[in-house]
Design an enzyme around this catalytic site. Sequence first.
Site, PDB file in Angstrom:
ATOM      1  N   ASP A  82       0.834  -1.206   0.000  1.00  0.00           N
ATOM      2  CA  ASP A  82       0.000   0.000   0.000  1.00  0.00           C
ATOM      3  C   ASP A  82       0.870   1.257   0.000  1.00  0.00           C
ATOM      4  O   ASP A  82       2.102   1.188  -0.043  1.00  0.00           O
ATOM      5  CB  ASP A  82      -0.942  -0.034   1.208  1.00  0.00           C
ATOM      6  CG  ASP A  82      -2.325   0.503   0.896  1.00  0.00           C
ATOM      7  OD1 ASP A  82      -2.446   1.367   0.004  1.00  0.00           O
ATOM      8  OD2 ASP A  82      -3.296   0.073   1.549  1.00  0.00           O
ATOM      9  N   ASP A 121      -9.903   3.321  -3.981  1.00  0.00           N
ATOM     10  CA  ASP A 121     -10.555   2.144  -3.408  1.00  0.00           C
ATOM     11  C   ASP A 121     -11.978   1.991  -3.940  1.00  0.00           C
ATOM     12  O   ASP A 121     -12.731   2.963  -4.041  1.00  0.00           O
ATOM     13  CB  ASP A 121     -10.628   2.253  -1.886  1.00  0.00           C
ATOM     14  CG  ASP A 121      -9.273   2.157  -1.221  1.00  0.00           C
ATOM     15  OD1 ASP A 121      -9.198   2.464  -0.026  1.00  0.00           O
ATOM     16  OD2 ASP A 121      -8.299   1.766  -1.882  1.00  0.00           O
TER      17      ASP A 121
END
Length: 551
Positions: free
Chosen positions: A179, A234
Amino acid sequence: MRRPRANRDAVGSNTGTSRRRAAGTSVGTVLALLTASAAWALGAAPQASALSNGLALTPPMGWNSWNKFGCNVTEQKVESVADYMVSSGLAAAGYTYVDIDDCWMAGSRDSGGHLVPDPVKFPDGISGTAAYVHSKGLKLGIYESAGTKTCAGYPGSLGHEQTDANSFASWGVDLLKYDNCNDDGTSAQQRDTTMRDALANSGRKILYSLCEWGVDSVWTWGSGVGNMWRTTGDINDSYGSMLSIFHSNVKLAQYAGPGGWNDPDMLEVGNGGMSFTEDRSEFSLWSEMAAPLITGNDLPNSSAATASILGNRDVIAVDQDSLGKQGVQVSSSGGLDVLAKPLANGDVSVVLFNENSGAATISTTAAAVGMPGSSSGYTLNNLWSHVKTSTSGAISATVPGHGTVMYRVSAGSATSTGTTHTLAGASSNRCLDAFNNQTTPGTKIEIWDCNGGANQQVTLTAAGELRLYNSTQCLDATGGGTTAGTKAELWTCNGGTNQQWRLNPDGTVTGVQSGLCLDVTGGDQPAGNVNGTQLELWGCNGGANQQWRLA
């Protein structure tokens, strides 16, 4: 009871928090960054050299814990997913990776600077969990961030890349999702490249998934650094989110190929925020775009409807095709999209996608999607209903709102007319069945576990009949009824319109006389999908209990 495992990882305390992006890292509109042409130019702008680790020659498939469980990930949940992937047949269909997302670790490193698995969530450590997953013939994925902390506030890998890569390798990790939270201001490419090199030096081949949310035009450099790269922010469990991400990712086809894939984020199929039609559209579009198929639902508790989507091997075969081409947008006008994906055997996968809320006809041609001329015409194999039809070149279907029709187009003419199959329902995964093998007129038509019996054999005739037992007995709307609730029964074939049926491109079966859909009574609820449930006619509503496929 599971036997104790030896060599558990070091353990420590847990100070997890809710997941969020670090300040200043929110993703703007990705569309402004896109420069790739949507034209049907398959040879243009070839992908840069792929990462030379020999992994992800086709898009990775598996499951990730985040979308459903967030920080509530545990060893037990991960292992139950592995069990289900094997028992359900998903592993055999290609689902390989069982991925642990954020919140798996303790809140601080040990005295040697190593990451520590949370001892409550993972009592056998990551190595023990990996051993269990490997015993099922599957692979384990793990999560970290290229910053000082993960998105949920746990220790990040910035400055600890080789130490962490070595830990992952020693634990038996097979995939790293990396991430981009809490960075130090250096570029994502620089930080991701540091971890790439650390993984390469760890002594274990680990698939490398970059989670950059589409920033820094990651698709232009991702293939030399990772095996897959997030092209968008996302996803959330809504049609609007799915549609926005589709719009961004579909324009990036030129950057994907064997060893490196555009990643429009995890599948929301089965999480409940979208309808069955919308879930099926997501799976169709992701497969057409050669995206990683990483599901994010409560997999062991999947409904039959969800399982019918995730387990469709014909659609999976498009995603996993060895040619490694991402499908491109051939046309898009008024929210009516045509996508085409060339396949290794010369076929082309075509998706007709209706972004709008109302049904619409979407049309294209074999020539427009890249098929060569064929004097014998073409076969359209519907990958959801499995009905085959022939065409001289036109490709057209009425597509429900938010729905897709997905064809595999091949040269030569073939049709399902005159062939015999079972007819399976999506909401139950059970077959249309004449009660108790009876053949007398008036016999109840129901669903029952598919068993290949003669009372489940349905022959499609040119007259639109669905004949059972390959005989003179037809599927019949009782009494020629045309109102919702009319029961389906077995009756001697007589040529009546109440015995004529249309197998539609969207997977519904409608009565010619009534225009109503063949429906599993109460099948929109779990209790309505049990053996013996009656079939009836009902207004078409897009439910899984009105979706059928030839098997």
